[in-house]
Design an enzyme around this catalytic site. Structure first.
Site, short mmCIF file in Angstrom:
data_model
loop_
_atom_site.label_atom_id
_atom_site.label_comp_id
_atom_site.label_asym_id
_atom_site.label_seq_id
_atom_site.Cartn_x
_atom_site.Cartn_y
_atom_site.Cartn_z
CE1 TYR A 52 -3.32 -2.70 -0.09
CE2 TYR A 52 -3.70 -2.43 2.24
CZ TYR A 52 -3.99 -3.06 1.05
OH TYR A 52 -4.95 -4.05 0.98
CB SER A 215 -13.61 -2.89 -1.94
OG SER A 215 -12.27 -2.54 -2.14
N PRO A 216 -15.99 -2.66 0.95
CG PRO A 216 -16.31 -2.12 3.19
CD PRO A 216 -15.24 -2.40 2.19
N GLY A 220 -18.00 -3.24 -8.72
CA GLY A 220 -16.97 -3.68 -9.67
C GLY A 220 -15.63 -3.79 -8.97
CB VAL A 225 -18.62 4.97 -3.57
CG1 VAL A 225 -19.56 4.82 -2.39
CG2 VAL A 225 -17.16 4.96 -3.10
CG PHE A 226 -22.80 0.54 -3.59
CD1 PHE A 226 -23.75 0.78 -2.61
CD2 PHE A 226 -21.73 -0.29 -3.28
CE1 PHE A 226 -23.66 0.20 -1.35
CE2 PHE A 226 -21.62 -0.87 -2.01
CZ PHE A 226 -22.59 -0.61 -1.04
#
Ligand SMILES: NC(=O)c1ccc[n+]([C@@H]2O[C@H](COP(=O)([O-])OP(=O)(O)OC[C@H]3O[C@@H](n4cnc5c(N)ncnc54)[C@H](OP(=O)(O)O)[C@@H]3O)[C@@H](O)[C@H]2O)c1
Length: 305
Positions: A52, A215-216, A220, A225-226
């Site tokens: 990272y 990645s909650p 994709g 972000v949804f």
């Protein structure tokens, strides 16, 4: 924030973890505020990886906090290794070198958990076993796990590795539900019926391996972000409705949805925003009803047979 016992070890961990993948871009005061906000909210588990920010996330984490032994003792520190430029590497030599680098950057003598980051096609499990034993015997690593691995890959490791595999880190969110879809649509001639992971969810539950969803909030593979996203109108309407009923933000509901699953998953959230960290901590106080859980699942575009 609920603290939960992690199976197959003596860790008592916050049920939500803070991922440090994105912190290398922050200033030291920003990192300090972020981590202290997480600690104040009851988060004691921090996820790193040697790659990272090219190692900067780990180094800046320790530098920004001026990691004293007292503060270090309040934290469970996890990191990952095995990804190199253009290759995956689970060789004994690489694992041992990687851990030395992690410990130096994190300014600690002991890593609580080491995960193998992504499956290495050239894995020699005997070498992994040797590396894990050296790391455990020397006190450099307490516990071990994997990431993005399927059941047979874990079984192969387990043939040689003596230590329990306590975690498997996998992508999972309201919009990435492959692990669940195949189980709902068994033996049907539709795409969601396809088992792409060897039934990893049930395997982990059967073997007391805690899944750490990464990645909650993303849809994709890092596409965005949804939440509050025009691409998911029905989903956002449903989440907002449930958030209002609970008096929390949509951010909390996205995590409460994961926590509602009885596998006792430990989501790894990657926000760098302290206000969002506080919102996320509220998810630990919410238990979604079965009805709400399925309504969110369906609002994400999934059909029940
Ligand atoms: N094992 C693996 O292969 C793997 C792969 C990827 C990640 N991980 C781990 O998982 C952690 C989380 O990954 P991630 O950062 O991709 O996950 P995430 O928590 O789904 O996404 C966080 C990102 O979404 C943004 N965001 C925008 N609106 C948000 C909202 N309402 N709520 C929350 N976040 C919002 C955040 O921005 P702000 O910072 O501005 O809030 C941040 O950039 C990583 O830190 C890492 O530790 C593991």
């Amino acid at each position: 924030m609920k603290n939960v016992p992690i199976a197959n070890c003596d860790l008592q961990a916050s049920e939500i973890s803070l991922g440090c993948m994105r912190i290398w871009e922050l200033t030291n005061p920003e990192i300090s505020t972020l981590i202290n906000t997480a600690l104040d909210g009851g988060i004691n588990f921090f996820d790193h990886a040697d790659i990272y920010g090219g190692g900067q996330s780990e180094a800046k984490f320790a530098e920004a906090l001026d990691l004293t032994p007292q503060l270090r003792d309040k934290m469970i520190l996890q990191s990952k290794c095995g990804i190199r430029k253009g290759a995956f590497d689970f060789s004994k030599e690489h694992i041992l070198n990687a851990v030395d680098g992690i410990l130096t950057r994190l300014r600690t003598d002991t890593l609580d958990v080491l995960l193998l980051h992504r499956p290495d096609a050239l894995v020699e499990p005997e070498e992994v076993a040797e590396a894990f034993t050296i790391l455990q015997d020397s006190g450099k690593v307490k516990y071990f796990g994997v990431s993005n691995q399927n059941p047979m890959q874990i079984e192969l490791l387990k043939k040689f590795v003596k230590q329990p595999i306590i975690f498997n880190q996998l992508q999972f969110s309201i919009t990435n539900t492959g692990m669940i879809d195949a189980g709902i649509n068994v033996n049907m001639e539709i795409d969601p019926s396809i088992d792409r992971d060897g039934s990893i969810l049930d395997y982990c539950r059967l073997n007391d391996i805690t899944i750490q969803p990464w990645s909650p909030f993303q849809y994709g593979f890092f596409e965005g972000v949804f939440l509050d996203n025009d691409k998911f109108p029905e989903l956002n309407q449903k989440i907002d409705e449930i958030a209002a009923a609970h008096g929390v933000t949509n951010t909390a509901i996205a995590i409460a949805w994961i926590l509602r699953h009885p596998a006792h998953m430990q989501p790894i959230v990657g926000t760098t925003n302290p206000t969002r960290v506080k919102d996320i901590c509220k998810a630990s106080d919410i238990t979604l009803s079965r009805q709400d859980w399925y309504e969110i699942y369906r609002a994400a575009g999934n059909k029940l047979p």
